[in-house]
Design a protein around this motif. Sequence first.
Motif, PDB file in Angstrom:
ATOM      1  N   TRP A 271     -16.713  -6.861  18.695  1.00  0.00           N
ATOM      2  CA  TRP A 271     -17.251  -5.574  19.109  1.00  0.00           C
ATOM      3  C   TRP A 271     -17.362  -4.574  17.958  1.00  0.00           C
ATOM      4  N   SER A 272     -16.386  -4.580  17.072  1.00  0.00           N
ATOM      5  CA  SER A 272     -16.277  -3.522  16.071  1.00  0.00           C
ATOM      6  C   SER A 272     -17.400  -3.583  15.048  1.00  0.00           C
ATOM      7  N   ARG A 273     -18.054  -2.463  14.849  1.00  0.00           N
ATOM      8  CA  ARG A 273     -19.097  -2.361  13.823  1.00  0.00           C
ATOM      9  C   ARG A 273     -18.530  -1.892  12.491  1.00  0.00           C
ATOM     10  N   MET A 274     -17.346  -1.273  12.526  1.00  0.00           N
ATOM     11  CA  MET A 274     -16.771  -0.712  11.313  1.00  0.00           C
ATOM     12  C   MET A 274     -15.268  -1.007  11.247  1.00  0.00           C
ATOM     13  N   PRO A 275     -14.879  -2.302  11.208  1.00  0.00           N
ATOM     14  CA  PRO A 275     -13.446  -2.625  11.198  1.00  0.00           C
ATOM     15  C   PRO A 275     -12.787  -2.267   9.869  1.00  0.00           C
ATOM     16  N   ILE A 276     -11.564  -1.760   9.958  1.00  0.00           N
ATOM     17  CA  ILE A 276     -10.747  -1.475   8.779  1.00  0.00           C
ATOM     18  C   ILE A 276      -9.301  -1.816   9.104  1.00  0.00           C
ATOM     19  N   VAL A 277      -8.522  -2.060   8.078  1.00  0.00           N
ATOM     20  CA  VAL A 277      -7.087  -2.282   8.231  1.00  0.00           C
ATOM     21  C   VAL A 277      -6.371  -1.120   7.548  1.00  0.00           C
ATOM     22  N   VAL A 278      -5.487  -0.454   8.293  1.00  0.00           N
ATOM     23  CA  VAL A 278      -4.772   0.710   7.786  1.00  0.00           C
ATOM     24  C   VAL A 278      -3.289   0.568   8.097  1.00  0.00           C
ATOM     25  N   GLU A 279      -2.479   1.413   7.474  1.00  0.00           N
ATOM     26  CA  GLU A 279      -1.051   1.479   7.755  1.00  0.00           C
ATOM     27  C   GLU A 279      -0.797   2.656   8.693  1.00  0.00           C
ATOM     28  N   VAL A 280      -0.174   2.388   9.839  1.00  0.00           N
ATOM     29  CA  VAL A 280       0.186   3.424  10.797  1.00  0.00           C
ATOM     30  C   VAL A 280       1.685   3.342  11.037  1.00  0.00           C
TER      31      VAL A 280
END
Length: 323
Positions: A271-280
């Motif tokens: 689904w995702s058009r703009m996937p990113i991996v972040v630290e939360v």
Amino acid sequence: MDNLTHSLAGALLGQMGLKRASRFALAGCILGANAPDIDVIAPLFLPVDNIAFHRGPTHALFGLPIMAAGTVALLWLVDRLKPAKPGATPFRAWPLFLVTLLAVISHPFLDWLTTYAVAFFAPLGDRWYSANAIFIIDWVYWIILGLGIWLSVRRGKRGGVHPGRPAQLAGLVLLTYIAVNVAWSAHAERSLAAALRQRGIQPRLIVASPPPLAFWERSLAWRSDREWGSGSFSPNDGLRLSPARTPLNLDDPRFLRARAERRMVRSFLYWSRMPIVVEVDGRPVLTDQRYYRALDDERVPAAIRRRAPTASFQIPLDLPSGP
């Protein structure tokens, strides 16, 4: 788009004059305008994840006639169980189907205008389409649709000529509002693309998102092959580009492992058009750039920011293997 808007859109179509096509035509318009969202219950019966299935087959070109036919079949059953009174508008299946189909089509059209996107050719195609023009809940829609419906109903009750005229006028105003917002988002995205290229950045995708309430503003998200950033666009301030540039982190081993082992991660990526991996909070999280901290913007009313879920569209990547 929210279901109140879809219901109002269906009711407006009925008040334009379509409700005279058949018995239950107004009901067909309202039910048909909401029918594609039946996909929200699909995970209860099918091995699918909602984020990958919602706004997919039931919103796609191939599914729209099925949604209309199912709605007409339901109304036919009601007609059989509760026959019309003498002199009432008779049940006409074919005209009712056409009216209902038009209402069903209005649903993915309105959804396409938001940033969430619609998979118009599912299940045969996996591309998601979005105009990035209207926030998912838009108060201007409510005013235009509500006024058009109310004025047409009032004129009809008073025996005025052309009772559907106010609804028809409201429809034209709504389409004009939509066209202006589509053009404004496209202008914002082109402006950002030009600014990025001047800085030596080749954008792969840019999305202009209207914030809640302020439909004339745009929050901007851009990404290249390796990094992402943000900005804003408004009539008063023009283009503002944040200097921050952050890696996509799609080569993170924790993400690669989760993608291989967990179906939910793969569904999110579908689904995702703009996937990113972040630290939360020190944890690796897969999210979508369009919605990551989208409500942190000061232009979003504080009441909305306080009530918004903080973990929307975020999938922790350090969970055990599983679905």
